[in-house]
Scaffold this active site. Structure first.
Site, mmCIF file in Angstrom:
data_model
loop_
_atom_site.group_PDB
_atom_site.id
_atom_site.type_symbol
_atom_site.label_atom_id
_atom_site.label_comp_id
_atom_site.label_asym_id
_atom_site.label_seq_id
_atom_site.Cartn_x
_atom_site.Cartn_y
_atom_site.Cartn_z
ATOM 1 N N GLY A 157 49.899 -35.596 -41.069
ATOM 2 C CA GLY A 157 48.731 -34.808 -41.447
ATOM 3 C C GLY A 157 48.445 -33.770 -40.381
ATOM 4 O O GLY A 157 49.112 -33.723 -39.356
ATOM 5 N N GLY A 170 45.153 -32.118 -38.349
ATOM 6 C CA GLY A 170 43.717 -32.071 -38.081
ATOM 7 C C GLY A 170 43.397 -30.701 -37.518
ATOM 8 O O GLY A 170 44.281 -29.862 -37.393
ATOM 9 N N GLY A 217 45.310 -30.306 -34.110
ATOM 10 C CA GLY A 217 46.759 -30.428 -33.997
ATOM 11 C C GLY A 217 47.283 -31.441 -34.991
ATOM 12 O O GLY A 217 46.527 -31.985 -35.803
ATOM 13 N N ASP A 270 29.311 -36.522 -42.475
ATOM 14 C CA ASP A 270 30.416 -35.968 -43.261
ATOM 15 C C ASP A 270 31.128 -37.088 -44.013
ATOM 16 O O ASP A 270 32.345 -37.151 -44.047
ATOM 17 C CB ASP A 270 31.377 -35.218 -42.332
ATOM 18 C CG ASP A 270 32.318 -34.286 -43.103
ATOM 19 O OD1 ASP A 270 32.067 -34.066 -44.309
ATOM 20 O OD2 ASP A 270 33.289 -33.796 -42.508
HETATM 21 P P1 AMP Z 1 41.843 -35.927 -39.492
HETATM 22 O O1 AMP Z 1 42.034 -34.911 -38.434
HETATM 23 O O2 AMP Z 1 41.219 -37.180 -38.997
HETATM 24 O O3 AMP Z 1 41.153 -35.382 -40.708
HETATM 25 O O4 AMP Z 1 43.325 -36.344 -39.955
HETATM 26 C C1 AMP Z 1 44.127 -35.514 -40.732
HETATM 27 C C2 AMP Z 1 44.954 -36.345 -41.688
HETATM 28 O O5 AMP Z 1 45.823 -37.189 -40.954
HETATM 29 C C3 AMP Z 1 44.154 -37.268 -42.578
HETATM 30 O O6 AMP Z 1 43.703 -36.640 -43.734
HETATM 31 C C4 AMP Z 1 45.162 -38.367 -42.896
HETATM 32 O O7 AMP Z 1 46.001 -37.964 -43.944
HETATM 33 C C5 AMP Z 1 45.966 -38.444 -41.626
HETATM 34 N N1 AMP Z 1 45.455 -39.520 -40.756
HETATM 35 C C6 AMP Z 1 44.519 -39.418 -39.811
HETATM 36 N N2 AMP Z 1 44.309 -40.605 -39.224
HETATM 37 C C7 AMP Z 1 45.124 -41.487 -39.816
HETATM 38 C C8 AMP Z 1 45.365 -42.887 -39.662
HETATM 39 N N3 AMP Z 1 44.691 -43.607 -38.783
HETATM 40 N N4 AMP Z 1 46.287 -43.460 -40.459
HETATM 41 C C9 AMP Z 1 46.940 -42.724 -41.375
HETATM 42 N N5 AMP Z 1 46.746 -41.416 -41.573
HETATM 43 C C10 AMP Z 1 45.856 -40.796 -40.811
#
Ligand code: AMP
Length: 934
Positions: free
Chosen positions: A578, A580, A583, A696
């Protein structure tokens, strides 16, 4: 001379040429043994005796060498008759060569350098040693020979020193320059580039020139010690503790200005001490100032009672905190008992109620017979920064400190506006030396701004923090941690009861006055004794509270406090899963020695980040690290001590919930969906119990693991919303995901656990609708308008009535009427315990719940083809089933019964229902259309 290189040169192994005329022998001169070469054929004509050195290798840069000779020449007069042929000079020759030619000697290869004549001739009685130096220029080959030609002198050569000159390695203006061989005639000044010393920088490449004589001249381009460093003996040294330097310059570090913290060495700036601040216009290198004390001697003069006019005047604060930008503001309240109300807009202030620079104001439009309370606050340029309750131990400590108890009092500034007057405080404390396990915090909820804490350990330091909670439970600013110690021995103090300290600390200092106006009119208003009042009476209720990492001056301290540092070598990244805001997010493995290997998600900080971005990125870990709950994403740790910062959390195999449900549309029974919601609600209850407001909450911020457990995630500070593509900018510059946000949070940023409950209602809808977008393709503006007009999302298809009722409760306009997360968990538990309760399905209106494009034409169905229709209800995967079964027109579709749909191969109950409902809706719409057509 350190800059003179002496070539190896041994006369002893020199070759002798010319009829054995030159002899070598040892001689003693001034007590030292010398080896000399001598010749003395003065009586014979046409002498041509040669002495040649061994091969002298040349360092490539040394094109110019010096030959220093020591020799003795006998006076020709001392030879009588022979003096006719006798000479008093000899010649110096050189020959360049790329290789040692051994004993081969050809006179013709030698070039004359000079004729060497003595300054002083040795006579019979007196010995004179002469020293002459000659330069051999423009050498270019690998080495050379020197040769001495005697043409009939009586001469002894004592020594020959061959050397070249260098400019020695040096440090000038904090730049280091390497040892450099001095140039020759053709390059009298050699330009040399230098390198700034460690921790020094320069705008221009530092340069200097090396002269032929081995001297450095004219340095260009200075290096200067960077911020936090100063020059000490040709090097940059960290500023000592208590000193700082903000920018690269040749200046020395300066002592930290007044009221700043004396940090460890190497400080760039000195941060303000607790309770002192810098206004935005203050230079970051200047002193910090305290908050002004309260204005003094507030007096109300009733000028014209009948017209309801008062003149308030006061004296400036005793302590201005060292600032000259003091202003005053007035607040008016009408209090009855503990209930206070703002006096409202009606009252007029002349010249104004805020920003007063004068110490008086006239107040008019007051009603007679009422009791008004005026508060005058003193503000300064730094008041803005001090929305903190600062705990303060009573002074002198002997009145409030025993070996087992401490009395504390505090005040809160700036005083919150009337609507959100703080009526309770959360005092958090812990032993200073406890390890940083957050569960060792004790939290007291207090109604008063003082407390005596007993049963403490003697001679022990405790850390305290106070947070003001406004009447609706919203946490306000909280103070920094302050340290107080119990005394070592039991010392009975004169007065160890709690004492209210009225010392004014915080953002602005205030002075109250009650102005009596004739009669007190009794009003029959009842104080609202809500559940909160009962809550307050349970004063010493220990609970764990979320600590805002912003309360830490240095966010890095917060991270280290709440998160475990992981060594990057224990982390293996496997695959990007994914992206964020900061990064990429990776799936990977965490293997800490001595612990089981675990699958983890690794959030990374992309290169080129600023310090602020790094802190924002890590703030998520500071927050997450404080939580420990089955339904909150667990933080494994952080990497902060290496260049590439990372946040490592438990790995959630099924990723984000919205996506997961969309990918498994119709595959779960209500029971399973409600189970997911129960998990999310439990996580949210935990957060709200810790006074954490998520802001959020949405299905995209819930993660799902392989056992379908749902966990709340996304805990950034600035990244809350900023990171969220759903976030919409508001006029105040914030970002709000409109569809998920409660009206009061949109309207006036009132984010509370109750607004989180609203968002939870939306998440319920998203879950029950298998990841459908709330309010479909309505614009944010249309959504807000609809909510304002009391429109709420309709029940998703197949949604149990009880679940939809709960959603509607979460979306009550009056936030105090919404259920709390505790209630939600209880209700969902109840539903899960009696599955029958999920059987009653909420009314479903397919016309609203299934997105229909606007109809065009009057030909019955709004869809031109079966595939277009299937696509609109996201069931395209069944296109082929319809075609194979010969259902190719919308008319045929409209004739289909539930059985027919099943027979063509739609098996999943969710899909079956979606298609059936859509047909139902189409029929409905067709009839509506035909009515219109008529
Ligand atoms: P975030 O920056 O937290 O929104 O993360 C971006 C994406 O990464 C999320 O939408 C998930 O698809 C993936 N992701 C983040 N944290 C996790 C995790 N602990 N386990 C699996 N996928 C994750």
């Amino acid at each position: 001379f350190s800059n003179i290189f002496v070539a190896a040169f041994s006369m002893r192994v020199a070759s002798l040429f010319g009829e054995d005329a030159i002899s070598s022998k040892g001689m003693t001169l001034n007590g030292s043994q010398f080896y000399t070469y001598s010749v003395c054929n003065v009586g014979e004509r046409e002498q041509d005796n040669w002495l040649r050195t061994t091969f002298i290798q040349r360092r490539p840069a040394a094109s110019r060498v010096f030959v220093e000779l020591q020799f003795i020449v006998r006076d020709c007069n001392s030879f009588g008759d022979s003096s006719v042929t006798c000479k008093e000079t000899f010649n110096l020759f050189t020959s360049e060569s790329d290789a040692d030619v051994g004993t081969t000697f050809r006179k013709g290869q030698f070039k004359k350098v000079a004729t060497i004549a003595p300054d002083e001739i040795t006579s019979k009685n007196e010995l004179h040693i002469n020293t002459e130096t000659r330069v051999v220029e423009n050498l270019s080959r690998k080495g050379f020979y020197l040769a001495f030609q005697d043409i009939g002198a009586c001469v002894a050569l004592l020594s020959a020193r061959v050397y070249y000159k260098t400019c020695p390695a040096t440090v000038k203006s904090l730049a280091s320059f390497p040892e450099t061989v001095a140039g020759g005639e053709n390059q009298a000044l050699r330009e040399v580039s230098g390198v700034c010393m460690d921790n020094a920088i320069s705008e221009e490449l530092p340069r200097i020139y090396c002269t032929v004589d081995g001297e450095w001249v004219v340095p260009v381009g200075q290096c200067q010690c960077k911020s936090g460093y100063e020059e000490v003996k040709d090097a940059c040294q960290e500023c000592q503790a208590g000193f700082f330097k903000a920018a690269a310059s040749g200046d020395k570090c300066e002592p930290c200005p007044a009221n700043t913290q004396k940090l460890n060495s190497g400080a760039l700036v000195c941060p303000c001490m607790d309770g002192f601040y810098r206004a935005p216009t203050d230079p970051p290198t200047g002193p910090c100032s305290g908050l002004p004390s309260a204005p003094r001697d507030l007096v109300a003069t009733t000028t014209q009672l009948s017209t309801g006019k008062l003149l308030l005047s006061w004296q400036p604060p005793e302590d201005t905190g060292g600032r000259s930008d003091i202003t005053y503001s007035i607040e008016c309240q009408r209090c009855e008992g503990v209930v206070c109300q703002s006096c409202g807009e009606k009252i007029r202030y002349e010249p104004a109620s805020t920003g007063l620079t004068d110490t008086k104001v006239s107040v008019s439009e007051l009603d007679a017979h009422l009791n008004y309370t005026f508060t005058v606050e003193a503000h300064s340029g730094v008041s803005l920064f001090a929305s903190q309750a600062t705990p303060r131990a009573n002074k002198p400590p002997s009145t409030s400190r025993t070996s087992t108890s401490l009395s504390l009092s505090w005040d809160v500034f700036p005083r919150p506006r009337v609507q959100s007057r703080p009526i309770r405080y959360e005092l958090t404390y812990r032993k200073k030396d406890d390890n940083l396990d957050v569960t060792t915090y004790i939290v007291l909820i207090l109604e008063k701004n003082f407390v005596q804490i007993s049963k403490l350990a003697p001679g022990t330091a405790y850390l305290f923090r106070v947070q003001a909670l406004s009447s609706d439970g919203t946490p306000g600013g909280s103070s920094m941690e302050e340290q107080f110690e119990t005394s070592l021995e039991e010392r009975l103090t004169q007065n160890n009861t709690a004492v209210i300290s009225c010392a004014a600390v915080g953002g602005a200092a205030m002075l109250f006055i009650v102005v009596m106006v004739l009669f007190l009119r009794r009003r029959n208003s009842h104080t609202r004794q809500g559940p909160e009042d009962t809550y307050f009476s349970k004063q010493l209720k220990p609970l764990k509270t979320y600590v805002d990492p912003h309360t830490y001056e240095d966010p890095n301290t917060a991270v280290l406090k709440f998160a475990t540092e992981i060594h990057p070598s224990h982390i293996t990244k496997q695959k990007v899963i994914g992206a964020g805001e900061f990064g990429e997010v990776y799936r990977g493995i965490l293997k800490v020695p001595g612990r089981k290997e675990v699958a983890v998600a690794i959030k990374t900080l992309k290169p080129g980040y600023s310090e602020k971005q790094r802190q924002d990125f890590l703030s998520e870990a500071s927050i997450m690290g404080q939580f420990s709950h089955q339904n909150i994403i667990r933080l494994e740790g952080v990497v902060t001590k290496f260049k590439h910062a990372m946040i490592v959390t438990e790995y959630m195999e099924n990723g984000a919930l919205d996506r997961y449900l969309r990918d498994h549309d119709g595959e779960f029974a209500s029971f399973q969906l409600v189970g997911m919601l129960r998990g999310i609600a439990a996580g949210m209850k935990y957060l709200s119990d810790m006074s954490y407001v998520h802001r959020d909450l949405a299905a995209r911020n819930i993660l799902v693991n392989n056992t379908l457990e749902c966990k709340v995630s996304d805990f950034g500070l600035s990244r809350v919303l900023e990171d969220d593509p759903e976030g919409t900018y508001t006029t105040s510059g914030g970002k709000i995901p409109i569809r998920w946000t409660a009206p009061e949070a949109i309207a006036y940023r009132k984010f509370t656990s109750a607004s989180d409950v609203w968002s939870f209602g939306i998440v319920m809808w998203e879950v029950m609708a298998f990841g459908e977008r709330p309010y479909w393709d309505m614009s944010n503006h249309e959504v807000m308008k609809a909510i304002n007009e009391a429109f709420r999302l309709p029940a998703p298809m197949d949604c149990p009535s009880a679940v939809y009722q709960l959603m509607l409760q979460c979306w009550l306009q009056d936030r105090s009427k919404r259920p709390r997360f505790g209630d939600i968990v209880n209700l969902l538990d109840k539903l899960l315990r009696s599955p029958d309760s999920l059987k009653t399905i909420a009314d479903f209106d397919p016309r609203v719940s299934i997105r229909l494009p606007s109809t065009s034409g009057s030909d019955g169905s709004p869809f031109r083809s079966v595939s277009e229709w299937l696509e609109s209800i996201k069931m395209s995967q069944y296109s082929e089933n319809f075609t194979c079964a010969g259902v190719v027109t919308m008319d045929q579709v409209l004739q289909m019964k539930n059985e027919d749909i099943k027979n063509i191969g739609v098996r999943l109950p969710g899909h079956l229902k979606r298609i059936a409902y859509s047909i139902l809706g189409l029929k409905d719409q067709t009839s509506t259309l035909s009515v219109f057509a008529v």
